[in-house]
Structures are given as C-alpha cells and as structure tokens.
Design a protein around this motif. Structure first.
Motif, mmCIF file in Angstrom:
data_model
loop_
_atom_site.group_PDB
_atom_site.id
_atom_site.type_symbol
_atom_site.label_atom_id
_atom_site.label_comp_id
_atom_site.label_asym_id
_atom_site.label_seq_id
_atom_site.Cartn_x
_atom_site.Cartn_y
_atom_site.Cartn_z
ATOM 1 N N LEU A 288 -6.286 -49.039 115.795
ATOM 2 C CA LEU A 288 -6.839 -47.730 116.038
ATOM 3 C C LEU A 288 -6.403 -47.152 114.599
ATOM 4 C CD1 LEU A 288 -6.374 -46.543 119.531
ATOM 5 C CD2 LEU A 288 -8.398 -47.195 118.592
ATOM 6 N N ARG A 289 -5.305 -47.479 114.081
ATOM 7 C CA ARG A 289 -4.677 -46.816 112.965
ATOM 8 C C ARG A 289 -5.582 -47.409 111.738
ATOM 9 N NH1 ARG A 289 0.113 -46.440 115.566
ATOM 10 N NH2 ARG A 289 0.797 -48.685 114.866
ATOM 11 N N SER A 290 -5.965 -48.787 111.874
ATOM 12 C CA SER A 290 -6.836 -49.500 110.742
ATOM 13 C C SER A 290 -8.089 -49.102 110.764
ATOM 14 C CB SER A 290 -6.716 -51.033 111.104
ATOM 15 O OG SER A 290 -5.623 -51.436 110.498
ATOM 16 N N ASP A 296 -13.683 -45.668 110.378
ATOM 17 C CA ASP A 296 -14.570 -46.117 111.258
ATOM 18 C C ASP A 296 -14.429 -45.243 112.527
ATOM 19 O OD1 ASP A 296 -16.058 -47.478 113.109
ATOM 20 O OD2 ASP A 296 -15.230 -49.558 112.710
ATOM 21 N N HIS A 297 -15.419 -44.064 112.329
ATOM 22 C CA HIS A 297 -15.628 -42.861 113.142
ATOM 23 C C HIS A 297 -16.177 -43.546 114.529
ATOM 24 C CE1 HIS A 297 -15.717 -39.220 110.751
ATOM 25 N NE2 HIS A 297 -15.417 -40.166 109.743
ATOM 26 N N SER A 302 -15.556 -44.369 120.234
ATOM 27 C CA SER A 302 -15.928 -45.206 121.323
ATOM 28 C C SER A 302 -14.336 -45.327 122.059
ATOM 29 C CB SER A 302 -16.417 -46.384 120.960
ATOM 30 O OG SER A 302 -16.511 -47.511 122.251
ATOM 31 N N ALA A 303 -13.316 -45.552 121.614
ATOM 32 C CA ALA A 303 -12.133 -45.837 122.122
ATOM 33 C C ALA A 303 -11.552 -44.494 122.826
ATOM 34 C CB ALA A 303 -10.829 -46.310 120.998
ATOM 35 N N ALA A 304 -11.887 -43.503 122.007
ATOM 36 C CA ALA A 304 -11.506 -42.087 122.760
ATOM 37 C C ALA A 304 -12.169 -41.539 123.948
ATOM 38 C CB ALA A 304 -11.677 -40.971 121.580
ATOM 39 N N LYS A 305 -13.430 -42.126 124.080
ATOM 40 C CA LYS A 305 -14.179 -41.923 125.412
ATOM 41 C C LYS A 305 -14.036 -42.973 126.336
ATOM 42 C CE LYS A 305 -18.127 -42.571 123.496
ATOM 43 N NZ LYS A 305 -19.725 -42.589 123.154
ATOM 44 N N SER A 306 -13.677 -44.332 125.960
ATOM 45 C CA SER A 306 -13.610 -45.120 127.257
ATOM 46 C C SER A 306 -12.388 -45.909 127.525
ATOM 47 C CB SER A 306 -14.705 -46.093 126.753
ATOM 48 O OG SER A 306 -14.169 -46.812 125.630
ATOM 49 N N GLU A 307 -11.284 -45.561 126.593
ATOM 50 C CA GLU A 307 -10.118 -46.299 126.753
ATOM 51 C C GLU A 307 -9.603 -45.920 128.121
ATOM 52 O OE1 GLU A 307 -7.321 -48.730 126.968
ATOM 53 O OE2 GLU A 307 -8.425 -49.063 124.867
ATOM 54 N N LYS A 308 -8.884 -46.718 128.957
ATOM 55 C CA LYS A 308 -8.452 -46.303 130.219
ATOM 56 C C LYS A 308 -6.937 -46.063 129.869
ATOM 57 C CE LYS A 308 -11.893 -47.151 132.701
ATOM 58 N NZ LYS A 308 -13.003 -47.511 131.649
ATOM 59 N N ASP A 309 -6.351 -46.737 129.090
ATOM 60 C CA ASP A 309 -4.851 -46.312 128.684
ATOM 61 C C ASP A 309 -4.851 -44.833 128.053
ATOM 62 O OD1 ASP A 309 -2.539 -45.988 127.049
ATOM 63 O OD2 ASP A 309 -2.053 -48.070 127.815
ATOM 64 N N ARG A 314 -5.294 -41.043 123.478
ATOM 65 C CA ARG A 314 -4.512 -40.061 122.513
ATOM 66 C C ARG A 314 -4.568 -40.607 120.936
ATOM 67 N NH1 ARG A 314 -1.135 -36.166 124.882
ATOM 68 N NH2 ARG A 314 -1.275 -36.378 127.284
ATOM 69 N N GLU A 315 -4.175 -41.845 120.960
ATOM 70 C CA GLU A 315 -4.129 -42.365 119.417
ATOM 71 C C GLU A 315 -5.459 -42.239 118.849
ATOM 72 O OE1 GLU A 315 -2.259 -43.449 116.327
ATOM 73 O OE2 GLU A 315 -1.023 -44.110 117.937
ATOM 74 N N ALA A 316 -6.438 -42.859 119.550
ATOM 75 C CA ALA A 316 -7.704 -42.659 118.957
ATOM 76 C C ALA A 316 -8.269 -41.134 118.487
ATOM 77 C CB ALA A 316 -9.132 -43.120 119.995
ATOM 78 N N ILE A 317 -8.020 -40.140 119.600
ATOM 79 C CA ILE A 317 -8.330 -39.018 119.274
ATOM 80 C C ILE A 317 -7.431 -38.374 117.838
ATOM 81 C CG2 ILE A 317 -8.042 -36.552 119.972
ATOM 82 C CD1 ILE A 317 -8.389 -37.705 122.791
ATOM 83 N N ARG A 318 -6.292 -38.731 118.035
ATOM 84 C CA ARG A 318 -5.442 -38.265 116.769
ATOM 85 C C ARG A 318 -5.956 -39.040 115.592
ATOM 86 N NH1 ARG A 318 -1.100 -38.767 119.937
ATOM 87 N NH2 ARG A 318 -0.753 -40.955 119.267
ATOM 88 N N GLN A 319 -6.551 -40.243 115.344
ATOM 89 C CA GLN A 319 -7.120 -40.828 114.135
ATOM 90 C C GLN A 319 -8.345 -40.296 114.095
ATOM 91 O OE1 GLN A 319 -5.028 -42.648 112.589
ATOM 92 N NE2 GLN A 319 -3.647 -42.676 113.968
ATOM 93 N N LEU A 320 -9.101 -39.718 114.812
ATOM 94 C CA LEU A 320 -10.356 -39.250 114.589
ATOM 95 C C LEU A 320 -10.283 -37.895 114.180
ATOM 96 C CD1 LEU A 320 -12.782 -39.265 118.042
ATOM 97 C CD2 LEU A 320 -13.440 -39.918 115.502
ATOM 98 N N GLY A 321 -9.080 -37.176 114.364
ATOM 99 C CA GLY A 321 -8.686 -35.926 113.653
ATOM 100 C C GLY A 321 -8.482 -36.150 112.003
ATOM 101 N N LEU A 322 -7.765 -37.187 112.071
ATOM 102 C CA LEU A 322 -7.459 -37.569 110.488
ATOM 103 C C LEU A 322 -8.540 -38.236 109.466
ATOM 104 C CD1 LEU A 322 -4.160 -39.572 111.143
ATOM 105 C CD2 LEU A 322 -4.511 -37.315 110.101
#
Length: 457
Positions: A288-290, A296-297, A302-309, A314-322
């Motif tokens: 996700l950090r990569s 790669d928006h 996709s991970a922010a929407k569908s990830e079960k963990d 949260r990581e995907a959402i943070r990276q979307l912010g960045l």
C-alpha cells in the motif's frame, strides 16, 4: 321581596338551566362555559403513555451508552495491540541498526530479547541473533541459535537464510569478524555495481548470490537497490520473485518498496498480484505504501473500499490522503458506516490538505465525535478560512465538548487572538478557564498581555 316573587325567581332560574340542558351543544357551551372534562381513566392513559415514552428514551440512552463503552473498550484493545506491535518493531529496527553500525554485541542482546517475547518477528530475531553471534566469533552459540530457529519455526521463510549462515559458520575459524571482512563485502558490491553498467548478464547472478547468501543486512539491501535500478527485464524478474516472497520477509518488503519506487505499470501489476496472494499483513502494508509512492489512486481506493482487515483499510485511506485522493476519500466518507473508519478518512482529508471537506464535516456532521475530529483536524490547518469557520462554529454551538474542541483547534493553530477574544466574552467559567489555560501555554505577546491584564484586576 314577597314569597311569591322569590318563588317566581327561583322557578325562572331552574327553567333557564333546563332550557340550556335541552339546547344544542353549542348553545350549552356558550351558556354554561366549555369546561373541558377528562375522565380519570383518560388521565391515567396519558400518564402511562408518557411513562412508556420516558422508559423507551431511557432504554435507548442506556443502549447507546453501552454501545459507546463497548466501542471504547474495543478501541483501547486495538490501541494496546498496536502499541505492542510498534514496540516490537522498534526493538527489531534498533537491532538492525546496531548490525549496520557493527555493534554486534548490542544487536545480539536486542534480538535475544525480541526472540524471547514470542512476537511476529521471533524467527527473524533468531536469525539476526545468530548472525551477530557469528560476527562476534561465538561459533557454537551461533550454531545453537540457528538450531533453535529450525526447531521452533520449521516453516519460517528465514530457513533458507539460516541454512546459508550455518554453512558459513561451520566453515569459519571461530574468530570474530574483522573490519576488513566488511570492507571486502563493500568492495565486491562496488565491483558488481560497475559490472551492471557494462555487463549486466554477468553481474545479475553475482547480485543474486549476495542477496541469497549470508551478507550483512546493509549489503543485501544495497544489492537489492542496485538490482532495482537496472531497467533490464531479467533484473525486474528477479526483483519480482523476491517481492513474491522467494526470500526472507525483510528483503521481500524492501523489494516491494523498490518496485513502487522504480517500477512502472508492470511493477504495479506485480504488486497487485502479490497483494492478492499474500497472507502477510506487513507485506500488504508495504505494498500500500508502494502504491502511494507510485501514485496508484485506483488500487488504493480499491483496498480502502474492499479490504476486510481494518488496519489495512486504514493504511489504504491514509495513503490515499498522501496522494491527494480527495474525490475517492469523499466517496468513502459518504458510504462508510463505521465511525472509526470515518474518523480515519477525516484524518486523511487533513493529510491531503483538504480544508474544504473538513469544514463541511465540522459544520454539518451529525455525529458529535466526528464533528470534534473534523474540528481537531481543522486546527492543524493554518488558514484564514479555517479560522473563520471555527469562529462561526463556536458562536453557534451549544455542546460544551464541541466548543472546548474549537478552543483546542485555536490552540493548535496558534491563534492567540481568537482565544483572547473568547476569554474576554465567554460567560461559561469552564470554557473561559480552558481558553486562559491554552493561552498560558502559547507564549504569544497577545496572549501574555491578556494574562497580565487578568492579574491586574
């Protein structure tokens, strides 16, 4: 008055009353007055309805409080678990740093401590403990540590590295490693790097040998970096294999990082394949950090929407912010139901510098806790617009906690002028005290002048 007159008057009165009683209802109401009468049964029914409504409200409030307490306990448990993970990771990173600085005795002690804690890095800790012991010339101790690793973690991905290290230990003389040994490793890598520029086909197998051997973590990382910088298909293939988990987890995460840094669309596709197939949360976090590094928006969304963990979401959402994925974050905020995740999205709006959407949430969000989170994040954005919105919220707000959050936001902004204005006009003693307390910590001239003014009263 004669008795006859009295009788006539009394009779007239009774006749009038009788006439009214026989008249239509409207006439009776005008004549006798419309006095509302309610039976005892009706009064009891109304009281029962009120009692039931009150009981319903109390039950709902009690259920809400229980739900809030449950959510707080769950949040505290998650935070404790996260703190534990962070402590273990910090200890691991400290040990790796000691290895890089050739402080092998300190590294061995830290990795022993980590291995004894039975955390997720215990197998890695045993490998690096054995590596440090070998560097210190403690051959038998290193072999015992390797045996412990093989016994405790037979399926560990560090087994291959441990096997290579065991061969090196058995072939060594048992003497402590010398600085010259480290210099030789660095010299070899410089030669290989030069070969990459002139004859990459000959250099690639040598790089693989360094990566798969028992070189120091610093040299392995350098070899991987040289490999990642090469644009050749063979180098990308090797890097892809490492990213898929062919080697130990440390190198896998580093390969993932380099794919995001140096790779293009093919590299991101490789990362997506690894993400889909991996069960290692730490590897997924690295991917996700990569994605963020590669901008790669789409895959982050996709991970922010569908990830079960939830931690990965949260990581995907943070990276979307960045990566300033504010439109994706807005879509998530509108559809998300979890208050905790929505709070993370508000934090991501701050990371993206999107004060506009934070202002909307601070003014229009129905959930008080989310409003407070939006206000808190607004306090981290220093702008005239955010200051005006905070002022407007404070002037209209009735919730004591929300107003206190606005004061904290002013403090975060360093907005002493606004705090002084509130301290002068606020009638609520607690809020006034809060404003003064914030001013006492700010060391601003305007705030100090006001504090001196208070002392002189």
């Amino acid at each position: 008055m004669t008795m006859g007159n009295s009788i006539r008057k009394t009779s007239t009165a009774w006749l009038a009353i009788a006439a009214l009683l026989l008249a239509p209802a409207a006439t009776r109401a005008r004549g006798l007055g419309a006095i509302p009468l309610q039976s005892a049964g009706s009064q009891q029914d109304a009281q029962d309805a009120q009692d039931k409504e009150q009981e319903k409200r109390e039950r709902e409030q009690g259920a809400k409080e229980l739900e809030d307490e449950k959510r707080e306990r769950e949040q505290e448990a998650r935070e404790r678990e996260q703190e534990k993970i962070e402590r273990l990771q910090e200890l691991y990173d400290d040990g790796r740093e000691d290895l890089d600085e050739d402080h092998y005795d300190r590294a061995a002690a830290k990795f022993k401590q980590l291995a004894d804690m039975n955390g997720p890095q215990s197998d890695a800790a045993l490998y690096w403990k054995a590596y440090a012991e070998n560097r210190l010339g403690k051959r038998d101790t290193a072999l015992a540590t390797i045996a412990d690793l093989k016994r405790r973690f037979p399926q560990s991905r560090w087994q291959k590295d441990a096997g290579a290290l065991e061969i090196e230990v058995r072939q060594s003389t048992g003497q402590p490693g010398k600085p010259a040994d480290q210099s030789d490793e660095e010299l070899k890598l410089l030669v290989i790097q030069g070969l990459m520029n002139s004859d990459s086909e000959r250099a690639l197998p040598l790089l693989e040998k360094v990566i798969n051997g028992s070189a120091s973590p610093k040299e392995k990382s350098k070899a991987l970096f040289v490999l990642a910088q090469s644009g050749s298909p063979q180098a990308r293939e090797i890097l892809g294999r490492i990213a898929r988990g062919q080697t130990n987890p440390d190198l896998q995460r580093k390969a993932v990082e380099y794919l995001g840094l140096f790779g293009g669309s093919e590299a991101r596709k490789t990362l997506a394949d690894v993400y889909a197939s991996s069960g290692d949360a730490s590897v997924k976090h690295a991917i996700l950090r990569s994605y963020m590094i590669g901008g790669d928006h789409e895959r982050l969304f996709s991970a922010a929407k569908s990830e079960k963990d939830e931690s990965l979401r949260r990581e995907a959402i943070r990276q979307l912010g960045l990566v300033h994925g504010t439109s994706e974050l807005e879509q998530l905020y509108k559809t998300e139901t979890s208050p905790d995740v929505r709070r993370e999205i508000l934090q991501a709006f701050f990371l993206a510098g999107d004060s506009g959407r934070l202002m909307q949430a601070a003014q229009g969000e129905k959930d008080v806790e989310l409003r407070r989170a939006a206000i808190r994040n607004l306090g981290l954005i220093h702008s005239d617009d955010s200051g005006k919105v905070l002022q407007e919220i404070y002037s209209k707000e009735t919730d004591h906690e929300v107003k206190a959050e606005v004061l904290n936001a002013y403090f975060l902004q360093g907005n002493a002028k606004a705090l002084v204005a509130i301290a002068r006009s606020e009638k609520d003693p607690e809020l006034k005290k809060t404003a003064v307390s914030k001013l006492s910590l700010m060391h601003s001239k305007e705030g100090t002048d006001y504090l001196m003014e208070l002392l002189q009263k």
